[in-house]
Each structure stands twice: as C-alpha cells, then as structure tokens.
Design a protein around this motif. Structure first.
Motif, PDB file in Angstrom:
ATOM      1  N   LYS A 178      -7.495  -1.690   1.327  1.00  0.00           N
ATOM      2  CA  LYS A 178      -7.259  -3.119   1.506  1.00  0.00           C
ATOM      3  C   LYS A 178      -7.654  -3.909   0.269  1.00  0.00           C
ATOM      4  O   LYS A 178      -6.956  -4.819  -0.155  1.00  0.00           O
ATOM      5  N   ILE A 179      -8.804  -3.544  -0.294  1.00  0.00           N
ATOM      6  CA  ILE A 179      -9.290  -4.272  -1.458  1.00  0.00           C
ATOM      7  C   ILE A 179      -8.369  -4.014  -2.653  1.00  0.00           C
ATOM      8  O   ILE A 179      -8.011  -4.933  -3.386  1.00  0.00           O
ATOM      9  N   ALA A 180      -7.942  -2.761  -2.803  1.00  0.00           N
ATOM     10  CA  ALA A 180      -7.046  -2.428  -3.913  1.00  0.00           C
ATOM     11  C   ALA A 180      -5.723  -3.172  -3.782  1.00  0.00           C
ATOM     12  O   ALA A 180      -5.143  -3.614  -4.772  1.00  0.00           O
ATOM     13  N   ALA A 181      -5.247  -3.329  -2.547  1.00  0.00           N
ATOM     14  CA  ALA A 181      -3.962  -4.002  -2.339  1.00  0.00           C
ATOM     15  C   ALA A 181      -4.108  -5.519  -2.339  1.00  0.00           C
ATOM     16  O   ALA A 181      -3.135  -6.243  -2.243  1.00  0.00           O
ATOM     17  N   GLY A 182      -5.348  -5.998  -2.446  1.00  0.00           N
ATOM     18  CA  GLY A 182      -5.569  -7.440  -2.500  1.00  0.00           C
ATOM     19  C   GLY A 182      -5.271  -8.142  -1.192  1.00  0.00           C
ATOM     20  O   GLY A 182      -4.790  -9.267  -1.167  1.00  0.00           O
TER      21      GLY A 182
ATOM     22  N   MET B 247      12.680  10.039  -6.758  1.00  0.00           N
ATOM     23  CA  MET B 247      12.023  11.291  -6.404  1.00  0.00           C
ATOM     24  C   MET B 247      11.090  11.724  -7.535  1.00  0.00           C
ATOM     25  O   MET B 247      10.002  12.242  -7.302  1.00  0.00           O
ATOM     26  N   LEU B 248      11.543  11.530  -8.760  1.00  0.00           N
ATOM     27  CA  LEU B 248      10.760  11.977  -9.911  1.00  0.00           C
ATOM     28  C   LEU B 248       9.663  10.994 -10.270  1.00  0.00           C
ATOM     29  O   LEU B 248       8.589  11.374 -10.687  1.00  0.00           O
ATOM     30  N   ILE B 249       9.969   9.699 -10.156  1.00  0.00           N
ATOM     31  CA  ILE B 249       9.011   8.701 -10.605  1.00  0.00           C
ATOM     32  C   ILE B 249       8.680   7.805  -9.430  1.00  0.00           C
ATOM     33  O   ILE B 249       9.544   7.087  -8.927  1.00  0.00           O
ATOM     34  N   ASN B 250       7.436   7.878  -8.951  1.00  0.00           N
ATOM     35  CA  ASN B 250       7.106   6.920  -7.906  1.00  0.00           C
ATOM     36  C   ASN B 250       5.991   5.998  -8.375  1.00  0.00           C
ATOM     37  O   ASN B 250       5.213   6.324  -9.254  1.00  0.00           O
ATOM     38  N   ALA B 251       5.950   4.843  -7.761  1.00  0.00           N
ATOM     39  CA  ALA B 251       5.105   3.771  -8.298  1.00  0.00           C
ATOM     40  C   ALA B 251       3.623   3.986  -8.015  1.00  0.00           C
ATOM     41  O   ALA B 251       2.769   3.361  -8.623  1.00  0.00           O
ATOM     42  N   GLY B 252       3.320   4.855  -7.064  1.00  0.00           N
ATOM     43  CA  GLY B 252       1.921   5.068  -6.735  1.00  0.00           C
ATOM     44  C   GLY B 252       1.567   4.443  -5.405  1.00  0.00           C
ATOM     45  O   GLY B 252       2.382   3.787  -4.763  1.00  0.00           O
ATOM     46  N   LEU B 253       0.337   4.656  -5.022  1.00  0.00           N
ATOM     47  CA  LEU B 253      -0.090   4.318  -3.666  1.00  0.00           C
ATOM     48  C   LEU B 253      -0.144   2.818  -3.380  1.00  0.00           C
ATOM     49  O   LEU B 253       0.355   2.353  -2.361  1.00  0.00           O
ATOM     50  N   VAL B 254      -0.740   2.076  -4.297  1.00  0.00           N
ATOM     51  CA  VAL B 254      -0.974   0.666  -3.990  1.00  0.00           C
ATOM     52  C   VAL B 254       0.335  -0.115  -3.838  1.00  0.00           C
ATOM     53  O   VAL B 254       0.515  -0.829  -2.862  1.00  0.00           O
TER      54      VAL B 254
ATOM     55  N   TRP C  22       3.154   1.100  -2.958  1.00  0.00           N
ATOM     56  CA  TRP C  22       3.742   1.592  -1.702  1.00  0.00           C
ATOM     57  C   TRP C  22       3.121   0.840  -0.525  1.00  0.00           C
ATOM     58  O   TRP C  22       3.809   0.380   0.376  1.00  0.00           O
ATOM     59  N   TYR C  23       1.815   0.711  -0.549  1.00  0.00           N
ATOM     60  CA  TYR C  23       1.101   0.034   0.529  1.00  0.00           C
ATOM     61  C   TYR C  23       1.522  -1.429   0.622  1.00  0.00           C
ATOM     62  O   TYR C  23       1.771  -1.948   1.702  1.00  0.00           O
ATOM     63  N   ILE C  24       1.639  -2.081  -0.540  1.00  0.00           N
ATOM     64  CA  ILE C  24       2.008  -3.496  -0.541  1.00  0.00           C
ATOM     65  C   ILE C  24       3.414  -3.682   0.020  1.00  0.00           C
ATOM     66  O   ILE C  24       3.655  -4.587   0.817  1.00  0.00           O
ATOM     67  N   VAL C  25       4.332  -2.788  -0.362  1.00  0.00           N
ATOM     68  CA  VAL C  25       5.699  -2.893   0.165  1.00  0.00           C
ATOM     69  C   VAL C  25       5.685  -2.708   1.687  1.00  0.00           C
ATOM     70  O   VAL C  25       6.299  -3.476   2.422  1.00  0.00           O
ATOM     71  N   CYS C  26       4.952  -1.693   2.151  1.00  0.00           N
ATOM     72  CA  CYS C  26       4.911  -1.442   3.600  1.00  0.00           C
ATOM     73  C   CYS C  26       4.308  -2.615   4.358  1.00  0.00           C
ATOM     74  O   CYS C  26       4.761  -2.964   5.437  1.00  0.00           O
ATOM     75  N   VAL C  27       3.260  -3.202   3.801  1.00  0.00           N
ATOM     76  CA  VAL C  27       2.525  -4.218   4.551  1.00  0.00           C
ATOM     77  C   VAL C  27       3.082  -5.612   4.330  1.00  0.00           C
ATOM     78  O   VAL C  27       3.354  -6.340   5.279  1.00  0.00           O
ATOM     79  N   ASN C  28       3.276  -5.997   3.065  1.00  0.00           N
ATOM     80  CA  ASN C  28       3.641  -7.388   2.792  1.00  0.00           C
ATOM     81  C   ASN C  28       5.147  -7.632   2.786  1.00  0.00           C
ATOM     82  O   ASN C  28       5.593  -8.727   3.068  1.00  0.00           O
ATOM     83  N   VAL C  29       5.937  -6.617   2.429  1.00  0.00           N
ATOM     84  CA  VAL C  29       7.380  -6.824   2.359  1.00  0.00           C
ATOM     85  C   VAL C  29       8.032  -6.418   3.672  1.00  0.00           C
ATOM     86  O   VAL C  29       8.798  -7.168   4.256  1.00  0.00           O
TER      87      VAL C  29
ATOM     88  N   ASN D 252       2.810  16.670  12.183  1.00  0.00           N
ATOM     89  CA  ASN D 252       1.514  16.917  11.550  1.00  0.00           C
ATOM     90  C   ASN D 252       0.961  15.723  10.778  1.00  0.00           C
ATOM     91  O   ASN D 252      -0.032  15.846  10.086  1.00  0.00           O
ATOM     92  N   ASP D 253       1.629  14.597  10.863  1.00  0.00           N
ATOM     93  CA  ASP D 253       1.242  13.497   9.992  1.00  0.00           C
ATOM     94  C   ASP D 253       0.021  12.743  10.492  1.00  0.00           C
ATOM     95  O   ASP D 253      -0.022  12.288  11.627  1.00  0.00           O
ATOM     96  N   TRP D 254      -0.992  12.615   9.639  1.00  0.00           N
ATOM     97  CA  TRP D 254      -2.109  11.721   9.963  1.00  0.00           C
ATOM     98  C   TRP D 254      -2.211  10.619   8.915  1.00  0.00           C
ATOM     99  O   TRP D 254      -2.947   9.672   9.067  1.00  0.00           O
ATOM    100  N   TRP D 255      -1.449  10.775   7.878  1.00  0.00           N
ATOM    101  CA  TRP D 255      -1.567   9.887   6.727  1.00  0.00           C
ATOM    102  C   TRP D 255      -1.074   8.474   7.015  1.00  0.00           C
ATOM    103  O   TRP D 255      -1.699   7.479   6.631  1.00  0.00           O
ATOM    104  N   LEU D 256       0.067   8.371   7.723  1.00  0.00           N
ATOM    105  CA  LEU D 256       0.621   7.039   7.982  1.00  0.00           C
ATOM    106  C   LEU D 256      -0.275   6.200   8.891  1.00  0.00           C
ATOM    107  O   LEU D 256      -0.558   5.050   8.565  1.00  0.00           O
ATOM    108  N   PRO D 257      -0.745   6.741  10.019  1.00  0.00           N
ATOM    109  CA  PRO D 257      -1.667   5.918  10.807  1.00  0.00           C
ATOM    110  C   PRO D 257      -2.930   5.582  10.019  1.00  0.00           C
ATOM    111  O   PRO D 257      -3.474   4.484  10.150  1.00  0.00           O
ATOM    112  N   PHE D 258      -3.352   6.500   9.196  1.00  0.00           N
ATOM    113  CA  PHE D 258      -4.542   6.256   8.384  1.00  0.00           C
ATOM    114  C   PHE D 258      -4.349   5.045   7.473  1.00  0.00           C
ATOM    115  O   PHE D 258      -5.240   4.222   7.314  1.00  0.00           O
TER     116      PHE D 258
END
Lengths: 500, 301
Positions: free
Chosen positions: A87-91, B122-129, B131-138, B214-220
């Motif tokens: 959360k902190i990293a994503a601001g 597939m070859l170049i991904n932007a990274g975790l943060v 990805w998280y921002i797109v999932c949550v804010n967009v 087997n996914d636990w990553w998405l709920p996490f």
C-alpha cells in the motif's frame, strides 16, 4: 471490406471493454466537498468475527463528535507487513496504520517519507490536535520515539520500560514446596537447586526453558544498537557510552557457561537449539522455569494464555529504552487526505474511555460483562469468542482499559509505578542509520544464526565456540559496524546535550 | 502419428534406465504427498512425542473434524476457489483461443501488430507496483471477485502455444472450404475449428484451472474482505502466521503479545489435503486429450 472494418472495430471495442469492466465495478469518485470525512485504519491481529459490528458501533459514537467515520481493517499477523508495504509503495491514501520496530517497520517507513511528521517546528500538529495524548506520553517517551528529534507516529501509552526475569509454574512450586525461590533467586545461578528437584521428580518436564531466540541470554538485557541479531550493544545502564561487541564481554561468557552447565545436567531440552516454538511447550505444560521479558502482571497474562498458573521473579532492573517507545505505535500516512481529522480521532481514541474499551473488549453484555463497574473490572461475556482481540498494548491507552477479574485490580497503578521507577537510557531516541554498513550487518546476521542458538541453549561448549564466533563476527565486519555506530552515537549525544 | 519407425526405437538398457529414473522421480513426488496425508490422520500429541512418520500414529480423524467444523469460513473459501476456477478457466480458454485463432489466420491484416502487442508485454513487464496501481486505481478490482479472475484471463504464453498448435494441426484449406460453403467467421470458429482442436483447448484449460486453483497471490494483493479469501490463501495465512510469530516472539519483548491458538500440525495438513482434493481429480478428466502432447515449435508444451 466491410467485414474487415467491422472486425477492426470489434477488436478495439474488445480491448476497451476489458478496461471498462473494472471501472463499472468500482466506485465513483468520492466527493470531498462535504465536511464529513471517511478515514481508514489498518491494524494487526487475529481477525475477529464481530469486527464489523464493533466498527459500526465506533462510527455511531464518533460521527457526532468528529463528523467522521472510520473503516477499520485488521490483517493477520503474517500478512500485515507485506500488505502495508504494498500500500505504501503504491501510494494509497489510507489514513492511519499500526507501525512498530517488528512489523511495518517504523524506521524504514520514516526513511521512505511514508509517515507524516507530527511535531515539526512551525507545524506542531500534535500540540494542536492531540494535546492530551502528548501530555499522557511525556517527553521522555516522545523523545524515545522520535527520529532526529521529530515524532512520526503516536506510541501506545502502556508500560514504558521492560525488565527481564523468570516465570515459574506455581503448581509445581506448591507440589514440591519450593516457595523460598521467590526470596532467594536473584540471578541465573541461584536456580540450580530448584531445577535439580524438578529434574529428579518430573521426568517429563524440562526444568529450564531455553530455546533458539528465547533463552536466558536476555537476562544480560543488552541495549541493542543495530538489531536483535547483531551483537553490537550498549550496557543497559548510563555508566558508559561505549558501544561494544557483546560476545567479547565477560558477563556474556559467564552466562553462556552457566547455561552450558544446565544443559549438561539435563535441565534443558536436548534439541533446544533448533526449536523456536517455546509457546507450545509452555501450553503443553512441559516447562518449569522460563526466562521472560517482564512488566507488572506479565505472569497473569501468561497464565491466561497458557492455561497454567505462573508467577514472575524479576531479575534485572526496569529500564526505558528506544525499543519500548517504538514497540507499538499508530502512524498517519503522509499521503492521507485528512491528517488533522485522523489525529483528532487518535486523540479521542487515546482519551475516551468508552471508545477505547469498545475497540479493546467489544460490547458490554455480549463480549464482556461488568463485575464491578466503578473499578472497571470485567469478565468474558457470552459471545467473548466472537470478539476478544487481546491487543491492549496496541490500542491506544492501557491506563483507561478495563481489567479482567483474574488480573490484579491494581494493574494500572503498578504500571505507573513501574514507569516511574524505570531508568531512561541515554540512548533514548537514538536510531542507528545502517546505510553505510548494510553488507556487514547482513553478514553478521548470518553468523548470528549459526552460533547464537547453540550457545544460548547450552548445546555447545562456550570455551571453544565463543572465540570461534568472535572470529567469525570479526570477519563479517562487526568492528566496522561498531566504529560507525560509535561515531553516530557520539554525534547524537552531542546534539541532544546528554552528558557522558 | 504413432508410427513404429525404427528411428524411434531405443535399446532395452536405455529403456530400463529411463524407467528407473522416472520411477525415482515418481516416488519423490508421491512420498511427500503420502507424508502429508498420514500426518493429517495422526494424533497431535503423538506427533509431538514421536516426530513425523510415514504411517499415521494414533490414527484419528480429529483434524478433519476440526477443519470442517471451522464451518462457514472454510466452506466459503472452498466455494470461492471452485467458482473462480470454473469461471476463470472458461473465460481464459475463450479469450486465449479467440486471440490465438486470429493470430493463426494469415489473412488477418493486423496479425503482426497484435502478435507484437502480446509478445512485447510478455517480455517486458512494468513490475509489481504499476500492476497494483492499474488493478486498484484504474480497474477498481480491489475487494471484488473479479480481482481473482481477470488478472489471469489473458496469458500470451498460452496464446502462443495455442496458435502454434493451430497452425500445426489445422490446415488452411478447412477454413477456405468453410468460407466457400458460406459459413460466417463465428460459425467457422465455433462450429468447425473448436471441435477439431479439443486437445489444445483441454491443455489450456488444465493450465488455467491449476493456476486458478493454486493461486494465493491475487487475494494476497487485492483482497481485504475475509469473505472473498480463497482456500489457498487461508492456508497461506496460517503458515505465514506460524512462521512470523515464531520469528518475532523474541522481538516483541514485553508487549504482552498473546498469539491466538494456532491450528495444530495435523489440522494444517488436513487443510492441505482438502485443498488438493478436487484438482487432483481434474487431471484424469483432461488426460484423454493428451494422447499426443502439444508442441511449441519443437518443444513439448
């Protein structure tokens, strides 16, 4: 031709659609024009069944007072740190979160600029919005929780010191008439005759609890400068400001020798050096004496959590160190949209008896019942298992908490005396910046893993292994860390005007 | 293509060696599984005394009773897992096969562009943060069931496998003749292509089903509401908690922290067994389509 066009359009639509689906399921933009605000608060603990119900009650209570509502979310022990770091990293603009030295790390977050400074000169939010809390905590404690003189989170008002000693199983004490223990035991060596009795008469029990990471080693009570598993420390008194390698000190050697003697005598679990889960041995009734970090009423707390009656023997004097100050705090997110309101909420939470106990114990008549309303003594209610977080040390201000009937009714008075008695260390508020010695710190940690569990449980001969460990630490660069720490510490003493 | 050409024959010795090797690997896979099952059927106190055994000690089904009596939370998580697996697998197969099919069609004008778009990400991904921002804010996926489904719905790797499979096993002339007979694009795809490429679809479906199950990553990352936790994540949390509490016990000092009762060893294993259950049965179901493996280029997929 037409078909082709139609398909291109269809494809574009498909791409757009996938992004629209999400938006539709989300919320509209929140309007910030209303004076009413919604806060968010993240805490750690074992999720409770009636959590949402309590949250609703909290909102009913604070809305007329603050014109705000708060969404409280509790993450489980293992996931809290990772969730908050994401959360902190994503601001994310949440408002309040729990932070400490052991999870959602306070120092790291402050270094990242994740938390709002609360008492910056010229913008002293703390005095403005939380004056009562400021008074409750006192200057020593606020200094201890500050980084470079500025406070970034509000510590919980609880015991402000720690000391070390033992807890002893009372059923066995009574059975073998060992009551004189409580008068005679002043140090680790004094335990011997009692351990002997238990060893002879109770073959299924480990007389002394010593495990990897929880052992008599703590009786030395080092004031750790870097981290728990780096042997760079100050003596826990204000007589010296010299930072030392604790393994090179004579008291360390003496202690490890005693532990070794006990191990050879069979007082300690044979495979202790590889066992970390001491709590389950305590719960299974397998331990007679266990070294513990103490405070008033620790024995009662342990009795509740293990199902056996314990009594504590205090060994070291209480000291106030930086660790207590940053052991449990609530920080306000630097990206919070309503920091003032968040601080007002914390002020209310720390000073309002009803609100604080609501979050700590739930609803009267359901989760707890009063035994003595005037004194605030309670017992578990019919629905206690649906809400009993047991997190008094996290939630605000323990001195306004209710007390369970099986605890000492003078608990809070004892706390206050204990806090008064404690010696504030000179190192209060000193935060070591390890950016220059990261490699050495990591190397020392792996040496620690290799040697200390064996030494602290007495599994190996200290005469042979302490020199070997010291040698390994030296090779890992422990002296470089000590030098750097000493330099920073001297600067700190000069800046704060604390004399040697 | 099951030709008995001499080119594919190997000597008896080599064959024996290979068989022995595969038996060893098989055992290495089965023994841990067996251990988990036997621990889950053991009596906890006996485990504490005698350590882990390959045969259940003090046979008891207590742990299963305990886990199942946890009631709503476990069944709810089970439901989430099953729902997400079924819906996710269907969606994933649909989207992957549609995408792969147009890339397979040589007469599709933007084929190169869309291959590139997929391949590039597939070859170049932007990274975790990000990805998280797109999932949550967009996309506002946070705390919705879609959070557990959408992120895995499109997988370029599967698309490439499937496209390769199509171009290997589906001659262009079939499409041509369908066109001549007056079939539209969708008719061609659903009525003619799909029935011909069932093994490929089954493979993708199996990949997807296992991923979702087997996914636990998405709920996490994206779920904060207990009601939307899936089974794997519940197990992951228990595991994390046990590790973490052991790790910080010394650090907490006098905080007076009281860890809540953790599930016992056998209960954890029982959870693992229940978690494996249905997905183990999924494989035999798909098995019949795997007579002839899939290939990506010359590599078995």
């Amino acid at each position: 031709m037409k078909l082709k066009k139609f398909f291109v359009v269809m494809l574009v639509v498909a791409f757009v659609l996938t992004s629209v689906i999400g938006v539709v399921t989300g919320f509209g933009a929140s309007s910030s024009k209303l004076p009413y605000v919604k806060l968010t608060w993240y805490v750690i603990g074992t999720p409770q069944k009636d959590w949402d119900l309590i949250n609703q009650k909290v909102n009913e209570y604070i809305k007329p007072k603050l014109n705000a509502e708060i969404k409280m979310t509790m993450f489980d022990w293992g996931e809290y740190n990772d969730k908050l770091q994401t959360k902190i990293a994503a601001g994310e603009p949440f408002d309040i979160c729990f932070t400490a030295i052991w999870t959602n790390n306070y120092r790291t977050n402050v270094a990242k600029g994740a938390f709002l400074p609360l008492n910056k000169p010229g913008n002293d939010l703390l005095s403005k919005y939380a004056p009562k809390t400021k008074k409750l905590l006192g200057d020593d404690f606020i200094n201890g929780a500050s980084i470079n003189g500025i406070l970034y989170a509000i510590p919980a008002n609880k015991e402000k010191a720690h000391n070390w000693g033992f807890i002893v199983r009372m059923d066995l004490v009574k059975k073998y008439k060992l009551d004189d223990m409580f008068k005679k035991v002043k140090k680790l060596e004094d335990l011997e005759p009692y351990l002997k009795v238990i060893k002879q008469k109770e073959p299924g029990i480990y007389p002394l609890g010593a495990y990897a990471g929880e052992s008599p080693r703590f009786l030395l009570d080092w004031d750790k400068v870097v981290d728990d598993d780096v042997p760079v420390s100050l003596y826990p008194n204000n007589n010296s400001t010299k930072i030392v390698n604790e393994l090179e000190q004579p008291n360390t050697k003496a202690l490890f020798k005693t532990v070794r003697k006990y191990y050879l005598a069979g007082y300690i679990r044979k495979d202790a050096s590889s066992v970390t889960d001491w709590m389950s041995d305590l719960k299974a009734g397998k331990v007679f004496v266990m070294p513990q970090s103490l405070k008033p009423g620790k024995d009662a707390e342990m009795s509740i959590s293990t199902g056996y009656q314990w009594k504590q023997i205090d060994i070291t004097p209480p000291v106030m160190s930086t660790r207590e100050c940053i052991g449990s705090m609530q920080a306000i997110n630097a990206k919070s949209k309503n920091p003032e309101r968040a601080l007002m909420f914390l002020e209310l939470f720390n000073t309002d008896k009803y609100l604080n106990n609501l979050v700590n114990f739930g609803i009267e008549g359901q989760h707890y019942v009063f035994k003595d309303k005037a004194k605030g003594i309670i017992a578990p209610g019919p629905k206690a298992k649906d809400y009993s977080p047991g997190l008094g040390w996290m939630f605000g201000n323990q001195f306004i908490n209710y007390i369970y009937e099986n605890e000492d009714p003078n608990k809070w008075k004892n706390f206050e005396e204990y806090n008064k008695k404690a010696l504030p260390l000179l190192s209060l508020g000193f935060n070591f910046d390890d950016s220059k010695v990261k490699t050495q710190v990591a190397a020392c940690k792996s040496v620690w893993k290799q040697y200390i569990p064996m030494l602290e449980t007495g599994s190996v001969d200290p005469d042979k292994y302490i020199p070997e460990a010291i040698e390994k630490f030296k090779r890992a660069g422990v002296d470089i860390i000590i030098k750097e720490a000493q330099k920073q510490y001297d600067d700190f003493l000069k800046k704060t005007g604390r004399k040697k | 293509m099951h030709s008995k050409s001499r080119f594919l024959q190997i000597s008896i010795a080599a064959e024996t060696l290979l068989h022995i090797m595969f038996w060893i690997i098989t055992f290495a896979c089965i023994v841990p599984l067996w251990a988990v099952i036997s621990i889950s059927l053991s009596d906890d106190n006996k485990i504490r005394q005698s350590g882990y055994r390959l045969w259940p000690v003090g046979l008891s089904t207590k742990s299963y009773e305990f886990v199942l009596s946890q009631g709503k939370a476990i069944w709810n998580a089970y439901g989430i897992t099953i729902f997400v697996t079924i819906v996710g697998t269907l969606l994933c197969v649909l989207i992957v096969s549609l995408y792969a099919y147009v890339l397979y069609r040589k007469d599709f004008k933007y084929r190169k562009l869309f291959t590139f778009i997929g391949f590039f990400t597939m070859l170049i991904n932007a990274g975790l943060v990000p990805w998280y921002i797109v999932c949550v804010n967009v996309l506002h996926l946070k705390n919705t069931i879609f959070a557990l489904i959408l992120p895995y719905v499109m997988n370029m790797w599967y698309v490439l496998i499937f496209r390769t499979y199509l171009s290997m096993s589906l001659p262009d002339s079939i499409i041509e003749s369908a066109k001549i007979d007056g079939a539209g694009e969708f008719t061609t795809f659903f009525r003619i292509v799909i029935p011909l490429v069932k093994p490929g679809l089954a493979t993708i479906a199996l990949f997807a089903a296992i991923t979702y199950w087997n996914d636990w990553w998405l709920p996490f990352m994206l779920i904060e509401n207990e009601k939307l936790y899936n089974l794997q994540y519940m197990m992951y949390r228990v595991q994390q908690k046990i590790q973490y509490l052991a790790e910080i016990a010394g650090k907490l000092g006098a905080s007076g922290i009281v860890p809540a009762d953790l599930p016992t060893e056998s209960a954890r294993m029982a959870m693992a067994v229940l978690g494996m259950g249905p997905i183990v049965l999924a494989y035999p179901f798909f098995q019949r389509y795997f007579v002839k493996g899939l290939t990506i280029g010359a590599i078995k997929g």
